[in-house]
Design a protein around this motif. Structure first.
Motif, PDB file in Angstrom:
ATOM      1  N   SER A  89       6.595   6.375   2.195  1.00 30.71           N
ATOM      2  CA  SER A  89       6.361   6.355   0.752  1.00 30.71           C
ATOM      3  C   SER A  89       7.633   6.765   0.027  1.00 30.71           C
ATOM      4  O   SER A  89       8.577   7.262   0.635  1.00 30.71           O
ATOM      5  CB  SER A  89       5.204   7.288   0.361  1.00 30.71           C
ATOM      6  OG  SER A  89       5.590   8.632   0.483  1.00 30.71           O
ATOM      7  N   THR A 120      12.658   6.912  -7.876  1.00 35.75           N
ATOM      8  CA  THR A 120      12.006   7.462  -6.689  1.00 35.75           C
ATOM      9  C   THR A 120      12.998   7.488  -5.527  1.00 35.75           C
ATOM     10  O   THR A 120      14.048   6.856  -5.582  1.00 35.75           O
ATOM     11  CB  THR A 120      10.758   6.634  -6.273  1.00 35.75           C
ATOM     12  OG1 THR A 120      11.157   5.319  -5.903  1.00 35.75           O
ATOM     13  CG2 THR A 120       9.738   6.575  -7.402  1.00 35.75           C
ATOM     14  N   GLU A 134       0.813  -1.211   0.000  1.00 33.76           N
ATOM     15  CA  GLU A 134       0.000   0.000   0.000  1.00 33.76           C
ATOM     16  C   GLU A 134       0.853   1.271   0.000  1.00 33.76           C
ATOM     17  O   GLU A 134       0.344   2.359  -0.212  1.00 33.76           O
ATOM     18  CB  GLU A 134      -0.944  -0.004   1.202  1.00 33.76           C
ATOM     19  CG  GLU A 134      -2.000  -1.096   1.105  1.00 33.76           C
ATOM     20  CD  GLU A 134      -2.808  -1.256   2.388  1.00 33.76           C
ATOM     21  OE1 GLU A 134      -2.666  -0.428   3.306  1.00 33.76           O
ATOM     22  OE2 GLU A 134      -3.569  -2.232   2.462  1.00 33.76           O
ATOM     23  N   ASP A 190       3.339   3.875  -1.570  1.00 34.04           N
ATOM     24  CA  ASP A 190       3.633   4.301  -2.936  1.00 34.04           C
ATOM     25  C   ASP A 190       5.072   3.996  -3.346  1.00 34.04           C
ATOM     26  O   ASP A 190       6.012   4.425  -2.681  1.00 34.04           O
ATOM     27  CB  ASP A 190       3.390   5.804  -3.098  1.00 34.04           C
ATOM     28  CG  ASP A 190       1.929   6.173  -3.022  1.00 34.04           C
ATOM     29  OD1 ASP A 190       1.080   5.289  -3.265  1.00 34.04           O
ATOM     30  OD2 ASP A 190       1.637   7.343  -2.711  1.00 34.04           O
ATOM     31  N   ASN A 191       5.226   3.274  -4.453  1.00 35.61           N
ATOM     32  CA  ASN A 191       6.524   2.986  -5.086  1.00 35.61           C
ATOM     33  C   ASN A 191       7.516   2.260  -4.191  1.00 35.61           C
ATOM     34  O   ASN A 191       8.712   2.308  -4.434  1.00 35.61           O
ATOM     35  CB  ASN A 191       7.168   4.269  -5.610  1.00 35.61           C
ATOM     36  CG  ASN A 191       6.339   4.916  -6.682  1.00 35.61           C
ATOM     37  OD1 ASN A 191       5.925   4.261  -7.629  1.00 35.61           O
ATOM     38  ND2 ASN A 191       6.064   6.200  -6.531  1.00 35.61           N
ATOM     39  N   SER A 204       8.652  10.686  -6.290  1.00 33.26           N
ATOM     40  CA  SER A 204       9.157  10.676  -7.660  1.00 33.26           C
ATOM     41  C   SER A 204      10.353  11.625  -7.785  1.00 33.26           C
ATOM     42  O   SER A 204      10.330  12.732  -7.261  1.00 33.26           O
ATOM     43  CB  SER A 204       8.060  11.108  -8.627  1.00 33.26           C
ATOM     44  OG  SER A 204       8.584  11.247  -9.925  1.00 33.26           O
ATOM     45  N   CYS A 258      13.060   1.708  -2.418  1.00 29.40           N
ATOM     46  CA  CYS A 258      12.154   2.385  -3.350  1.00 29.40           C
ATOM     47  C   CYS A 258      12.380   1.903  -4.779  1.00 29.40           C
ATOM     48  O   CYS A 258      13.465   1.443  -5.135  1.00 29.40           O
ATOM     49  CB  CYS A 258      12.394   3.893  -3.302  1.00 29.40           C
ATOM     50  SG  CYS A 258      11.908   4.638  -1.743  1.00 29.40           S
TER      51      CYS A 258
END
Length: 155
Positions: A49, A41, A20, A22-23, A52, A37
């Protein structure tokens, strides 16, 4: 058997939480905290998380306020003064800013030739339908050494 099911359930629960984020490629437990990561990223300050790096940026850093700064660009781009990846220009695959002049070090192998005597961006496009070419002795025109071939074309 019950112990095995509880261990499997705990592992599944931790992995579900990690996916869940991000990245995030992998997490540590408890938490979960992201530890790896995805490419392009960088881990945010809270480690929950991955941020980017930005357009055409392959590596970057982030400070404690999650401000991202690019440190390396993909091929055909260079890192400008504002830490943004900027295109090297038509036909150039490797360039750098040298004394405020964009200098191309290598041109695309197909459709371009490198004019080593030209300053700045010395990638010269070959003539239409020419796959590879070289610079003519006059230094301004190209000589085609291999044409593109097309299906059904007589050779």
């Amino acid at each position: 058997m019950i112990t095995l099911c509880l261990v499997a359930l705990a592992w599944h629960s931790a992995n579900a939480q990690c996916t869940e984020l991000d990245n995030c490629n992998s997490c540590s437990n408890p938490g979960p905290e992201c530890v790896d990561c995805a490419d392009g990223t960088v881990l945010n300050a809270d480690k929950d998380s991955c941020l980017s790096c930005g357009d055409f940026c392959t590596e970057c850093t982030a400070d404690e306020n999650d401000n991202v700064e690019c440190t390396e660009c993909m091929a055909s781009y260079y890192l400008d003064d504002s830490k943004t990846c900027t295109s090297c220009g038509d036909g150039c695959v490797d360039c750098a800013m040298v004394e405020d002049v964009l200098t191309c070090n290598e041109c695309v192998a197909t459709g371009y030739t490198h004019n080593a005597d030209a300053a700045g961006t010395p990638c010269v496009a070959c003539d239409t339908n020419c796959q590879t070419c070289s610079m003519a002795s006059d230094g301004t025109s190209t000589i085609c050494s291999k044409c593109f071939t097309f299906p059904g074309q007589d050779l």
